[in-house]
Design a protein around this motif. Structure first.
Motif, PDB file in Angstrom:
ATOM      1  N   GLU A 272       0.646  -1.218  -0.040  1.00 13.98           N
ATOM      2  CA  GLU A 272       0.000   0.081  -0.058  1.00 13.98           C
ATOM      3  C   GLU A 272       0.855   1.249   0.114  1.00 13.98           C
ATOM      4  N   LEU A 300      -0.821   1.984   6.556  1.00  9.15           N
ATOM      5  CA  LEU A 300       0.390   2.115   5.764  1.00  9.15           C
ATOM      6  C   LEU A 300       0.484   3.194   4.991  1.00  9.15           C
TER       7      LEU A 300
ATOM      8  N   HIS D  39       0.036 -26.185   1.221  1.00 13.38           N
ATOM      9  CA  HIS D  39       0.493 -25.640   2.503  1.00 13.38           C
ATOM     10  C   HIS D  39       0.239 -26.704   3.649  1.00 13.38           C
ATOM     11  N   GLY D  67      -1.799 -14.332   5.247  1.00 11.93           N
ATOM     12  CA  GLY D  67      -1.891 -15.044   4.244  1.00 11.93           C
ATOM     13  C   GLY D  67      -2.592 -16.423   4.598  1.00 11.93           C
ATOM     14  N   CYS D  68      -2.816 -17.447   3.497  1.00  9.56           N
ATOM     15  CA  CYS D  68      -3.294 -18.737   3.760  1.00  9.56           C
ATOM     16  C   CYS D  68      -2.113 -19.433   4.328  1.00  9.56           C
ATOM     17  N   VAL D 142       0.915 -17.102  -5.985  1.00  8.37           N
ATOM     18  CA  VAL D 142      -0.502 -16.264  -6.067  1.00  8.37           C
ATOM     19  C   VAL D 142      -0.725 -15.844  -4.586  1.00  8.37           C
ATOM     20  N   THR D 146      -6.497 -13.654  -0.865  1.00  6.87           N
ATOM     21  CA  THR D 146      -7.188 -12.638  -1.465  1.00  6.87           C
ATOM     22  C   THR D 146      -7.679 -13.052  -2.933  1.00  6.87           C
TER      23      THR D 146
HETATM   24  C1  LIG Z   1      -1.752  -4.517   4.775  1.00  6.97           C
HETATM   25  C2  LIG Z   1      -2.284  -5.468   4.553  1.00  6.97           C
HETATM   26  N1  LIG Z   1      -2.496  -5.416   3.047  1.00  6.97           N
HETATM   27  C3  LIG Z   1      -3.150  -6.404   2.173  1.00  6.97           C
HETATM   28  C4  LIG Z   1      -3.682  -7.335   3.002  1.00  6.97           C
HETATM   29  C5  LIG Z   1      -4.591  -8.479   2.516  1.00  6.97           C
HETATM   30  N2  LIG Z   1      -3.940  -9.781   2.267  1.00  6.97           N
HETATM   31  C6  LIG Z   1      -4.257 -10.942   3.039  1.00  6.97           C
HETATM   32  S1  LIG Z   1      -3.141 -12.237   2.508  1.00  6.97           S
HETATM   33  C7  LIG Z   1      -2.549 -11.316   1.166  1.00  6.97           C
HETATM   34  C8  LIG Z   1      -1.648 -11.824   0.367  1.00  6.97           C
HETATM   35  C9  LIG Z   1      -1.261 -13.532   0.787  1.00  6.97           C
HETATM   36  O1  LIG Z   1      -0.463 -13.837  -0.328  1.00  6.97           O
HETATM   37  P1  LIG Z   1       0.676 -15.114   0.077  1.00  6.97           P
HETATM   38  O2  LIG Z   1       1.453 -14.221   1.117  1.00  6.97           O
HETATM   39  O3  LIG Z   1       1.437 -15.678  -1.022  1.00  6.97           O
HETATM   40  O4  LIG Z   1      -0.177 -16.100   0.886  1.00  6.97           O
HETATM   41  P2  LIG Z   1      -1.069 -17.348   0.362  1.00  6.97           P
HETATM   42  O5  LIG Z   1      -2.430 -16.847   0.765  1.00  6.97           O
HETATM   43  O6  LIG Z   1      -0.912 -17.347  -1.109  1.00  6.97           O
HETATM   44  O7  LIG Z   1      -0.614 -18.440   1.053  1.00  6.97           O
HETATM   45  C10 LIG Z   1      -2.818  -9.896   0.773  1.00  6.97           C
HETATM   46  C11 LIG Z   1      -2.647  -9.155   0.055  1.00  6.97           C
HETATM   47  C12 LIG Z   1      -3.568  -7.414   4.294  1.00  6.97           C
HETATM   48  N3  LIG Z   1      -4.075  -8.531   5.068  1.00  6.97           N
HETATM   49  N4  LIG Z   1      -2.806  -6.508   4.854  1.00  6.97           N
END
Ligand SMILES: Cc1ncc(C[n+]2csc(CCOP(=O)(O)OP(=O)(O)O)c2C)c(N)n1
Ligand SMILES: Cc1ncc(C[n+]2csc(CCOP(=O)(O)OP(=O)(O)O)c2C)c(N)n1
Ligand code: SF4
Ligand code: SF4
Ligand SMILES: [Mg+2]
Ligand SMILES: [Mg+2]
Lengths: 603, 351, 603, 351
Positions: A272, A300, D39, D67-68, D142, D146
């Motif tokens: 952000e 942010l 995961h 994230g997940c 990915v 989100t």
């Molecule tokens: C400051 C902020 N920006 C955006 C988000 C939304 N957000 C949650 S998880 C995520 C991305 C996760 O991607 P990754 O780290 O690759 O994890 P995955 O779900 O693919 O395992 C985002 C953008 C957030 N929680 N906080």
């Protein structure tokens, strides 16, 4: 009291409890859209978890002939597709209500409630018997309950046929499956239950000029119509679908189909901090640019928001609020960022905020926000929320006035610069608070060094108190001046009103419904809906007209109330808070009960 | 492009470029840096490079973060719009500005603190997007403006003015950029104007992100005995592993070189980059070869300089996004707004 | 009016105008310290540019027998060493004042002012004649003006000798040069001017139990005494010297000289986002940890501040405020971050703030801040500013009570955990708002998953409204409860007072002096100095006692006033703003004039 | 260390480790990830690794971003303190926690979004400090949580579920870490449990920052045809360039290997890492050789896995800072506070 004894036409609510990731969205959408096409006012609230697959999710549909589309917690019917939440779901039914469940498996007798009707349909069984692929079995189970609902609620099957035709016309196999599944459910219900239920639908003509749209889509469309070309963002629920929609509309309207060239640039930033940086860079360089985010993103962005404020660079930020603080409940709604947005960044800063109440306003406020940002050369926040942004709302068709010309504010052209003796970036010759700016590359005379450090009215670095103050004092006047250009509050007064009600944003539906209800109960309220900060003078006038004003908002700390106290001349004793902040959209019940209680306890 | 700055003063002795401008016309305000600061030499190099390239000053956008280095854009190209952003955030501001107007020339000036600590993420992602800009790191191993703390490019064991030894390893912007897929990577020294100017010119001509790491000593806080970013240390440890000449498009290529001893890279705009003196076997088009060279030199305490890596085949951000040729900031509203009829049509999708 | 006609002993102000990077600090320090050692109350304000070398810088010294140490803009004498600022400097002299300049070069006659005495001393010439090396010539020119000042102001030369001995005892060459330079100036003045001037010094006994210390040093020392072990920061003016001092004290007190092992860990982070992350990680893990920063850093930290608030992790943040917004004027003072700190982060958040007024309080508030942070498991801000942090203040010697025990709040030990049935992180059994926490690695039963996402009182993830609300409601109660534990306001009432004065932090000196002056002029004021947020009940009581309260603070928007309106029950009409925000420390003149004017215009 | 978790349930069939704990005792809450998510396999690997290493669960600190992937710490080691930080900020929280208590074992779980976009700066600086922790990137190309946007590790041209092609080059955490001077770098695949567990064990034993990049497909948003992070694509393109075995300190080293065909690295705690099957000429102790290998494999579309680089000689953050042996969180206040007498003495310096 048995709410459903008497027949209730086009006035009831039901919800579908499911597990996320099982594809129930199309079944729920089908039902909702069918009701809409029958001309009946309807709204849907999607209560989904912050998770991709396997956790409980609910879709609530409210039908209301009078057009009240706020959330209601009183359900006449629940489709219980998620065994994990059976117990909770059953508890939430109105006495006399109906529970529709999948009777493929027996229902735990402990869950039975005497005052509720249980309707079992072997949905999984039916689906398994008719479809082969496991994924299809899951999906069609959902369409089957849609069929059951159609029978129970008397949904026009011709409308359903039409919708399926529109959706799957090109994919015959899909169409066939959907038809079959729908029919299975429909016929089972017809055969086994007394259809329709005492509450049900009947065609009306109340949605002819309406659409069903979510706020994020409408806002994205507004950005396209406002001429925004640069968008930078970082994915975050519940703002993500806004940028998805913007991308879709740009794809449709902004691509040169011959050359493949794009009249837009969407940047998925690395975070952000970068997203707002990009927006500021683009705004500085002359493009209408925006970002969308939610609370954590605003935090942010705060440092650079202060830069844009002080260096006077237009930027539009859409904050689709979710439940805070911190990560909070990312898939629940709240209005918890009001103060954060109003005063974002360290030092003396104040921003322009717009508070749309529904997708329609999201659309119109978008263009308004860009006009304000450019006229006042400052960040403008559209403060939306998850409920507005992600749920489908019944709105009048959106219209566009082709005579609209963007208000780009004071921008000097090459010719103007050529004729000037000297360009002084922050010199306010006519004392209206706004000074002229220039875009890079246009003319050498327009060049100046933009900075977030102390500068005087010539745009040059300074550490002298009076030079510094001259600029920040003007910023303060400029902010105040925006009140007249921002969307005016909506005021509704009633003969004999004894109290004032003040609210904002997505509370509107629930508040208006509550005011009607209160009136029936003999409590007459005037109502003002704040649509922007800085506040118009009429806000204070309204507040002064009532010794008691209920400020209704969706956060714990009464943030709108704080802002009213801080930024109007009103005595705070006149402002009473009525708050809801559990994460669900506001319902009129909460407002009615809250006002009655506060009046009661003091009368 | 019609409004080119008029030459300010007639300095009879000064060479005029194709636009009739002298080097003075590429200058800016008086520097307020410490006397002897390496950054001022870089400023001079930038002024000369743009003058020699005949760039109209007002078609340049100059940006920076925060730091002594980031103050320098005021000291050159007074006719160019400048943006002194927040600390570490220049890359994103540059990205947005470029998104709005792809036709201008972008130059960003940053410091090692600004780029390798607080701004590392933004730098990395500007590289990833191959944003078309020249990005200069005026690298002095310290935070000059906040009075001499070690930066992330301070070498392990390098001594601070107070005598403390730095305990962490350095982040080397060159290897970092290499690992991130940057398309133009160079290193120079503020004290070597000849090399610096030729590198800057090539970097400006490069289509895409051009990272130029310039060792630029801080005379006030990091020029003492024991520092590995002092003038003396740098002079003693420099090794020009690539000597290159940049030949702008419009000039005839007359440089003489032995076959085999030089390699030529044609830049996006048709100008040519001649590698005339290259360390044996050095291949500026192979990431792995370059990385090997860096590691070897690092081990032997040398500071390799020159245009270290070039890849003219990479697409820049706008090519990747297929942005229209007309700058987005100049596209008319009529073109951008679909109008009421289209809206009405669209509304049917929402029923 | 000629202010300097009559002899004024120990009651005057002078300033030295110089170019930064020329090493005038030691000369200025020498003078200041000599006055202090003469037992005379003195204070110094260093007005330096955001630049390393070559720009104007001023050092202002005020001598006041009554101990008023606030900045005064009325100068009796100016040492003009910087030709670039001659014009401005001359303008700032009081009528009848003295201008001391370097007569090596002739003074531009256009600069002459009839009502001012010009004292020319060929400083550069003298220095060039006596010293060889260019660097030494520059430095010794400064010591030479110190010599002139000593003669003009009657500074005890024995004290000077003593100070030089202490400083250069080990470096004879340096000592010799300093002595020589000092003597050159001293003797030149004795010979050429009538010494001392009508205003001058005379030994007193008012500083025996005092020290000269800046707030950053005192606060750093407080952190050492409070037992802070982990410090993470990112350099930013004017907070940098705080961490430098902390490092110095740790080096002195926390290193095992035999093993070289450190009982502290100072982390220079890559930015402020990381700095606060480290502080939170360390606080979570059981160390007392802190960061120091300034406005831009607070903005960058806001997301994680919300995390610490919601996940209930102690953290101490020192905000040494500078002039905002954005980069602003990094070397000028302001109190512009009050609201930002109070409500930092998106969503409903509220923090504990402490407002030290001087270095002494910086020291004591440090320990207080850690106690509050651990007792209430939340971020605590010490809101200081550049004036307090970087200038040398006259303070009583700092004392330490050896019986002090850190208040670590509710932390469960391994034994306690071993005996427990089950540990529930956010369960508030005794309803005082604070729950028990555990440190990692102590006991398996203490394990829980700390998160900024929605959680219930058991610390488990939730999206249920009532579970969510239960926790955030408690946070709100917890914040309110801190009022009783935070430093109480300092209240000074006067018989016959008609108005209230409210202020905070570094305004104190100027305000107290102004109140004395106003009293002489017949305007009697009660005075309350806020020392913490949440506000103690006594704040509201005080405000209620006056129909008119002047809220004096150093920012444009009246942020303390806003906070008082929002967070007490007081009617806002009783609160009048009196603001100063040009970047210089507050002077009593400003307050006197401001109050008189506001009273006048309304009476 | 006295309060070791009691075995929860007696599963007669399950192997007990030296602490008498079965693998069940290393588990956590039930996963709420999508069925088939990579995961979850990583979680299983972590559980097994800690069980095999006989680590007392409560002496582990598990951290994550958002994230997940970052949800997974709830699914293992229920007796360990966990910290689900903010997006991209786990490295700094881990740094602080470690600063307060150096005696615990730190494991951080992150995603490619969490680490390579918003968290890139913090990751880089944790590497630079050589923070003693195991840092796992569950890399699926990915943003899972989100709903499927490309992350910075998505390969150029990889297709999204909706059919869009990614237009930017990927940031490869392995080359990035190499350029930043990381001391332990490995890559594995969530579908190769044997390799994963052995890598995780070695990474835990490593003193300093151990980066383990695990390709961990997202079945919901990035497992389709056209994706280069799908199970199928990964299986087809994996090449184990380094096959290593980790031999914990207390076990006798009996592994048989041909001289010359294997290399052994002794870890900080005395245990041994055996490189038993190494691609010809592969040298896991040379940054440049490793970089060459990576580049070559990248060019040929292969995904090299294994422990790619190890350097046991690097000092970790605490050694660099000379932090006392007793965790700072446990040092008594008497030791920390200098007391009134010292203060009084000190005050004389301020006169
Ligand atoms: C400051 C902020 N920006 C955006 C988000 C939304 N957000 C949650 S998880 C995520 C991305 C996760 O991607 P990754 O780290 O690759 O994890 P995955 O779900 O693919 O395992 C985002 C953008 C957030 N929680 N906080
Ligand atoms: C958010 C923020 N944090 C800290 C600072 C203070 N600051 C100003 S310049 C600087 C470091 C500059 O170092 P570098 O980029 O190496 O530039 P140099 O002065 O060495 O040329 C810092 C930390 C700031 N301006 N903003
Ligand atoms: S402090 Fe260092 S970097 Fe800054 S201007 Fe002076 S010499 Fe240059
Ligand atoms: S969305 Fe993808 S990453 Fe997230 S749980 Fe599902 S499969 Fe795993
Ligand atoms: Mg630097
Ligand atoms: Mg991912």
């Amino acid at each position: 009291m048995d709410n459903v004894k008497v027949d209730r036409i086009n006035e009831f609510a039901f919800k579908i409890a499911n597990t996320n990731g099982t594809g129930s969205a199309s079944a729920n959408g089908l039902i909702m859209q069918a009701i809409f096409r029958m001309g009946v006012p309807v709204s849907g609230k999607n209560l989904f978890p912050s998770n991709i697959q396997g956790l409980p999710t609910w879709y609530e549909i409210r039908v209301n002939k009078d057009g009240h589309t706020a959330r209601t917690p009183a359900f006449d019917l629940i489709v219980a597709m998620n065994a994990e939440t059976y117990a909770r779901d059953i508890q939430e039914l109105q006495p006399g209500g109906y529970l529709l469940y999948d009777s493929t498996w027996p229902l735990n007798p402990a869950l039975k409630r005497e005052d509720v009707h249980f309707l079992g349909v072997p949905l999984a069984q039916m689906s398994r018997d008719s479809f082969d692929k496991p994924r299809e079995q899951i999906l069609m189970k959902n369409i089957a309950y849609a069929g059951v609902l159609a029978a129970l609620l008397d949904i026009d099957t011709k409308v359903i046929d039409q919708l399926l035709e529109e959706k799957y016309g090109a994919k015959q196999a899909m169409m066939k499956s959907n038809h079959l599944a729908f029919k299975l459910g429909y016929e089972y219900a017809q055969k086994n239950f007394k259809c329709p239920l005492p509450f049900h639908l009947k065609a009306m003509d109340a949605t002819r000029d309406a659409i069903l749209i979510d706020g994020n889509t409408a806002l994205a469309l507004g950005c396209v119509y406002a001429g925004a070309t640069v968008a930078a963002w970082y994915p975050i629920t519940p703002s993500t679908s806004l940028m998805d929609a913007f991308k879709g509309f740009c794809h449709r309207f902004r691509e040169n189909k011959e050359t493949g060239e794009n009249n837009y640039c969407i940047l998925q930033a690395e975070d952000e901090l970068a997203a707002i940086g990009m927006v500021i860079g683009a705004g500085w360089s002359g493009a209408r640019s925006f970002t969308c985010t939610s609370g954590p993103g605003i935090s942010l962005m705060s440092e650079l928001i202060g830069l844009a404020y002080y260096a006077e660079i237009p930027a539009v930020l859409v904050d689709v609020q979710r439940t805070g603080p911190s990560t909070g409940m990312p898939t629940r709604t709240q209005q918890g960022d009001i103060l954060t947005c109003a005063y974002a960044s360290h030092g003396d800063t104040k921003h322009i905020l717009l508070f749309p109440a529904n997708p329609e306003e999201c659309f119109y406020f978008a263009a308004h926000a860009f006009d304000l940002a450019e006229r006042f050369q400052t960040p403008v926040f559209i403060v939306s929320d998850l409920d507005i942004g992600m749920n489908d709302w019944l709105c009048p068709r959106l219209k566009w006035d082709d005579s609209y010309k963007p208000d780009r504010g004071r921008v000097l052209s090459a010719d103007q610069l050529e004729k000037m003796e000297k360009f002084l970036r922050y010199s306010d010759e006519d004392q209206d608070g706004v000074t002229s700016r220039t875009f890079p590359g246009v003319h050498p005379k327009g060049a100046y060094f933009t900075r977030g450090s102390g500068h005087n009215k010539f745009g040059r670095y300074t550490e002298l108190p009076h030079e510094y103050q001259e600029v920040v004092d003007r910023l303060s006047r400029k902010h105040a001046a925006a009140a007249k250009y921002a969307p005016a509050p909506i005021v509704h007064t009633e003969e004999g009103a004894t109290v004032g009600v003040v609210s904002l944003g997505g509370c509107d539906g629930g508040v208006r419904e509550a005011i009607e209800e209160l009136k029936k109960q003999g409590i007459i309220c005037d109502y003002l809906r704040v649509r922007a900060f800085p506040f118009a003078d009429s806000v204070e006038t309204f507040l002064r007209a009532h010794t008691k004003n209920f400020v209704i908002e969706q956060n714990r700390d009464g943030q709108l109330r704080t802002l009213l106290m801080a930024e109007t001349g009103i005595e705070k004793e006149r402002l009473k808070s009525l708050l809801a902040y559990g994460g669900f959209p506001l319902s009129s019940h909460h407002v009615v009960d809250g006002i009655r209680q506060q009046l009661g306890s003091q009368s | 492009m019609t409004y080119i700055a008029k030459p300010r003063l007639i300095h009879p002795g000064l060479r005029k470029n194709k636009l009739g401008l002298t080097v003075r016309d590429y200058e800016g305000a008086l520097s307020t840096l410490c006397a002897g600061c390496g950054h001022d030499s870089v400023t001079t190099g930038i002024i000369q490079a743009f003058h020699e390239l005949d760039t109209p000053p007002h078609r340049v956008v100059k940006l920076s973060g925060i730091g002594c280095s980031s103050k320098t854009p005021t000291y050159f190209l007074r006719d160019a719009h400048g943006f002194n952003a927040a600390h570490g955030r220049m890359p994103s501001i540059a990205t947005g500005a470029s998104a709005a107007n792809k036709q201008l020339t972008y130059i960003g000036i940053s410091g090692d603190g600004d780029s390798l600590s607080i701004g590392l993420g933004q730098l990395a992602h500007a590289i990833r997007r191959n944003l078309d800009m020249l990005y200069v790191i005026e690298n002095n191993g310290v935070y000059g403006l906040t009075k001499g703390q070690f930066s992330a490019s301070a070498d392990l064991g390098s001594k601070s003015k107070r005598g403390e030894a730095n305990s962490y390893g350095a982040i080397d912007p060159v290897s970092l950029a290499l690992s991130l897929g940057a398309t133009f990577i160079a290193r120079s020294f503020s004290g070597d104007k000849r090399q610096l100017v030729s590198i800057l010119k090539a970097a400006i001509a490069h289509k895409g992100f051009a990272l130029v790491d310039v060792i630029s000593p801080c005379v006030t806080f990091n020029d003492h005995e024991g520092s590995t970013k002092s003038y003396r240390y740098t002079r003693e440890h420099l090794t020009e592993i690539v000597h290159s000449d940049f030949v702008p498009l419009k000039e005839e290529i007359t440089v003489d070189y032995e076959a085999g001893g030089a390699a030529a890279v044609t830049m996006h705009d048709g100008s040519v980059l001649l590698f005339t003196k290259v360390a044996e076997g050095y291949d500026p088009s192979s990431r792995e070869a370059v990385f090997s060279y860096l590691m070897k030199h690092q081990a032997s305490g040398k500071i390799p300089t020159g245009i270290l890596y070039v890849d003219e085949s990479g697409k820049d951000m706008h090519e990747l996004n297929r942005t229209a040729e007309t700058p987005l900031s100049e596209v008319g509203f009529e073109t951008l707004c679909p109008g009421s009829a289209k809206l009405d049509e669209l509304m049917d999708d929402f029923r």
